[in-house]
Design a protein around this motif. Sequence first.
Motif, PDB file in Angstrom:
ATOM      1  N   UNK A   1       0.821  -1.202   0.000  1.00 49.04           N
ATOM      2  CA  UNK A   1       0.000   0.000   0.000  1.00 49.04           C
ATOM      3  C   UNK A   1       0.852   1.248   0.000  1.00 49.04           C
ATOM      4  N   UNK A   2       0.227   2.353  -0.383  1.00 52.30           N
ATOM      5  CA  UNK A   2       0.859   3.674  -0.371  1.00 52.30           C
ATOM      6  C   UNK A   2      -0.115   4.646   0.272  1.00 52.30           C
ATOM      7  N   UNK A   3       0.373   5.392   1.250  1.00 51.68           N
ATOM      8  CA  UNK A   3      -0.486   6.321   1.988  1.00 51.68           C
ATOM      9  C   UNK A   3      -0.536   7.694   1.322  1.00 51.68           C
ATOM     10  N   UNK A   4      -1.604   8.435   1.634  1.00 50.66           N
ATOM     11  CA  UNK A   4      -1.727   9.806   1.162  1.00 50.66           C
ATOM     12  C   UNK A   4      -2.425   9.925  -0.169  1.00 50.66           C
ATOM     13  N   UNK A   5      -2.455  11.161  -0.668  1.00 51.49           N
ATOM     14  CA  UNK A   5      -3.023  11.439  -1.981  1.00 51.49           C
ATOM     15  C   UNK A   5      -2.009  12.218  -2.807  1.00 51.49           C
ATOM     16  N   UNK A   6      -2.208  12.221  -4.115  1.00 50.49           N
ATOM     17  CA  UNK A   6      -1.247  12.848  -5.024  1.00 50.49           C
ATOM     18  C   UNK A   6      -1.542  14.326  -5.215  1.00 50.49           C
ATOM     19  N   UNK A   7      -0.500  15.145  -5.068  1.00 49.88           N
ATOM     20  CA  UNK A   7      -0.528  16.554  -5.449  1.00 49.88           C
ATOM     21  C   UNK A   7       0.818  16.876  -6.080  1.00 49.88           C
ATOM     22  N   UNK A   8       0.792  17.375  -7.310  1.00 55.47           N
ATOM     23  CA  UNK A   8       2.028  17.537  -8.073  1.00 55.47           C
ATOM     24  C   UNK A   8       2.995  18.509  -7.411  1.00 55.47           C
ATOM     25  N   UNK A   9       2.490  19.534  -6.720  1.00 57.10           N
ATOM     26  CA  UNK A   9       3.405  20.541  -6.178  1.00 57.10           C
ATOM     27  C   UNK A   9       4.180  20.052  -4.962  1.00 57.10           C
ATOM     28  N   UNK A  10       3.793  18.924  -4.372  1.00 54.87           N
ATOM     29  CA  UNK A  10       4.551  18.365  -3.251  1.00 54.87           C
ATOM     30  C   UNK A  10       5.195  17.022  -3.590  1.00 54.87           C
ATOM     31  N   UNK A  26      -6.404   7.450  -2.959  1.00 55.26           N
ATOM     32  CA  UNK A  26      -7.021   7.943  -4.196  1.00 55.26           C
ATOM     33  C   UNK A  26      -6.854   6.912  -5.307  1.00 55.26           C
ATOM     34  N   UNK A  27      -7.673   7.039  -6.330  1.00 59.74           N
ATOM     35  CA  UNK A  27      -7.719   6.047  -7.412  1.00 59.74           C
ATOM     36  C   UNK A  27      -6.535   6.200  -8.359  1.00 59.74           C
ATOM     37  N   UNK A  28      -6.095   5.115  -8.976  1.00 57.13           N
ATOM     38  CA  UNK A  28      -5.163   5.251 -10.096  1.00 57.13           C
ATOM     39  C   UNK A  28      -5.857   6.006 -11.240  1.00 57.13           C
ATOM     40  N   UNK A  29      -5.166   6.962 -11.790  1.00 58.21           N
ATOM     41  CA  UNK A  29      -5.767   7.731 -12.886  1.00 58.21           C
ATOM     42  C   UNK A  29      -6.111   6.806 -14.052  1.00 58.21           C
ATOM     43  N   UNK A  30      -7.310   6.984 -14.600  1.00 59.49           N
ATOM     44  CA  UNK A  30      -7.740   6.222 -15.764  1.00 59.49           C
ATOM     45  C   UNK A  30      -8.457   4.929 -15.451  1.00 59.49           C
ATOM     46  N   UNK A  86     -13.256  13.158 -15.565  1.00 59.06           N
ATOM     47  CA  UNK A  86     -13.237  11.939 -16.375  1.00 59.06           C
ATOM     48  C   UNK A  86     -12.984  12.296 -17.831  1.00 59.06           C
ATOM     49  N   UNK A  87     -13.655  13.349 -18.310  1.00 54.65           N
ATOM     50  CA  UNK A  87     -13.471  13.759 -19.702  1.00 54.65           C
ATOM     51  C   UNK A  87     -12.032  14.180 -19.990  1.00 54.65           C
ATOM     52  N   UNK A  88     -11.404  14.861 -19.025  1.00 52.79           N
ATOM     53  CA  UNK A  88     -10.037  15.337 -19.216  1.00 52.79           C
ATOM     54  C   UNK A  88      -8.996  14.316 -18.759  1.00 52.79           C
ATOM     55  N   UNK A  89      -9.456  13.169 -18.271  1.00 54.62           N
ATOM     56  CA  UNK A  89      -8.581  12.113 -17.757  1.00 54.62           C
ATOM     57  C   UNK A  89      -7.653  12.644 -16.656  1.00 54.62           C
ATOM     58  N   UNK A  90      -8.190  13.523 -15.810  1.00 56.50           N
ATOM     59  CA  UNK A  90      -7.414  14.059 -14.691  1.00 56.50           C
ATOM     60  C   UNK A  90      -7.899  13.533 -13.354  1.00 56.50           C
ATOM     61  N   UNK A  91      -8.903  12.656 -13.364  1.00 55.80           N
ATOM     62  CA  UNK A  91      -9.398  12.083 -12.125  1.00 55.80           C
ATOM     63  C   UNK A  91      -8.445  10.988 -11.655  1.00 55.80           C
ATOM     64  N   UNK A  92      -7.996  11.094 -10.432  1.00 56.32           N
ATOM     65  CA  UNK A  92      -7.129  10.075  -9.879  1.00 56.32           C
ATOM     66  C   UNK A  92      -5.663  10.474  -9.870  1.00 56.32           C
ATOM     67  N   UNK A 128      -5.395  -7.680  -6.883  1.00 53.07           N
ATOM     68  CA  UNK A 128      -6.436  -6.774  -6.406  1.00 53.07           C
ATOM     69  C   UNK A 128      -5.836  -5.394  -6.172  1.00 53.07           C
ATOM     70  N   UNK A 129      -6.645  -4.372  -6.420  1.00 59.64           N
ATOM     71  CA  UNK A 129      -6.278  -3.003  -6.037  1.00 59.64           C
ATOM     72  C   UNK A 129      -7.507  -2.396  -5.373  1.00 59.64           C
ATOM     73  N   UNK A 130      -7.360  -1.973  -4.105  1.00 61.52           N
ATOM     74  CA  UNK A 130      -8.469  -1.392  -3.350  1.00 61.52           C
ATOM     75  C   UNK A 130      -8.202   0.082  -3.065  1.00 61.52           C
ATOM     76  N   UNK A 131      -9.231   0.916  -3.223  1.00 64.19           N
ATOM     77  CA  UNK A 131      -9.117   2.349  -2.988  1.00 64.19           C
ATOM     78  C   UNK A 131     -10.364   2.871  -2.282  1.00 64.19           C
ATOM     79  N   UNK A 132     -10.365   4.179  -2.034  1.00 62.28           N
ATOM     80  CA  UNK A 132     -11.505   4.834  -1.382  1.00 62.28           C
ATOM     81  C   UNK A 132     -11.579   6.278  -1.891  1.00 62.28           C
ATOM     82  N   UNK A 133     -11.620   7.245  -0.997  1.00 68.77           N
ATOM     83  CA  UNK A 133     -11.473   8.676  -1.261  1.00 68.77           C
ATOM     84  C   UNK A 133     -12.677   9.340  -1.931  1.00 68.77           C
TER      85      UNK A 133
END
Length: 558
Positions: free
Chosen positions: A122-131, A175-179, A200-206, A221-226
């Motif tokens: 597993x990997x903790x946290x969520x993705x933000x490009x600036x950090x 958070x979900x894997x993008x796509x 979803x339209x811009x493929x930026x979700x996740x 298996x890959x399990x997520x939430x968020x």
Amino acid sequence: MKIAVEGCCHGELDKIYETIGYLEKKEGVKVELLLCCGDFQAARNEGDMMCMAIPPKYRSMQTFYKYYSGEKKAPVLTIFIGGNHEASNHMQELPYGGWVAPNIYYLGYAGVVRFKGIRIGGASGIFKSHDYRRGHHEFPPYNPNTLRSVYHIRNIEVFKLKQIQMPVDIFMSHDWPRGIYHYGSTAELLRKKKFLRQEVESNSLGSPAAEELLAHLQPSYWFSAHLHVKFAALMQHPPKANAAPRVTKFLSLDKCLPHREFLQIVDVPERPGSSEGLEYDPEWLAILKSTNSLQNTAPHPWNPPENNGLHQRWDFTPSEAAMMQVVKDLGGDLAVPDNFSRTVQPYDPNKPQPHATPSCSTNPQTTELCATLGLTDLYAHVGQGGGDLSRIQRSTGEGDDDDGGESAEYPTDTSGLSSSYNPDEITIEDEWEEEEGEEEGGCNPPSAVTGENLSDVPVGGVHPPGRLVLPVPKSETSPTDLSHLMNLPPPSHSTPAVAPACSGAEREEHCEDDDDEACRTLKRTSDEAEAPGSKGPTPRIKRRNQVIYTAVEDDDDE
């Protein structure tokens, strides 16, 4: 082996364990492991509450402190990752994972362990490009910026996970894997969560980092939430070399609230001859040792080493000898020691301390593991005033850029540009109003184990609403009942054979077969009647949890 998977915990441990106990009694099964996909909220006292990214008026102690103090003990082994609403000072004590309470184990910033031979990462946290490119520089007391950046995933953790070569059975991310939404019933997802359409339209979700890990690890298996919604998907990966293509079953679950699908049971085959308890993973510990020199506690951007002529070493894949050395370091015993110890005084309801300050304690578990394997205690290093580790810039060729721009790995990332408004992420009071409206409008008869009545989706494709144009699911396997896919392949370290695919509707409702014991989905309601044939009354969630937090996601604030 029955494994319970839970979405966002939000501190509701009592209710989650109560639900598992009810299911065990009603269905005559025994759950041996609980996996929680973030927002665990392991707040031990009022000081920890100050370290959670939650507006003060919505802070509530919840029930974790009972398990930390010893008043209660988790009835089932629980493994969890961090999300974006955590007691971050507590989580930072255990950067490599450890016990937060007896029988409750945190995987750390990133981690891999084994339970009865099943490999769980597993990997903790969520993705933000600036950090993403920064080091783990945060330390309490947090300011408004570090209160949020502390739970943002970093490229060093992704780099470590990408050194894994042996098959992973289960992986968790908050958070979900993008796509990933392209591989399930996208139309049904957008029916439930209309505000996600733009992303979803811009493929930026996740998360693009999770997307990269999904492609590399290809777990069963890959399990997520968020996102507070149940969503199932089936992804067939491109074959590697001459191996058969691998398939990942993705499942995201909701949060623990009435009428929400927040818990699912998965039947996973045990590995013959495996140990009964929780164990360290030799490959992962060898990776931690080999990458320790790359650790960074500075707020400046950093890129991992690459095969570009600038680095003496870029491949940190552990050798068999390195893994054997880890086993030797541990004295030949891979069992995770039962060495939980309290580092702060737990909350006392009879003696509240609303003005308590956050604790900044090192954890004996981390100290012991670091001494055994020669690792750096990042939390202690930062607490001692550590910043740049001088060897890092020399060994990685890091530049002087400190503008905190987007990561080089994801130059097209748009996660920080979203303007989607999430009506489900406002306040808990509004969520209760939503549930009351559903009841008044006449929802389906409540039940303890149920699914949803989905619209029919043609086999092999998705029908998004409106003008949204999406690719069809990329799995080209033949359709079948997805319920059979909620089983791991036969115990083996070889690449699993191709698993069949199914329709989008079946992906959402793979638990409808009454004869299939592999998985069951729970929907909790506050006024459920006793289900026919059940062995006891359905537990009730009291509407008492009105003051958790405002869950407006980072995109609205950062």
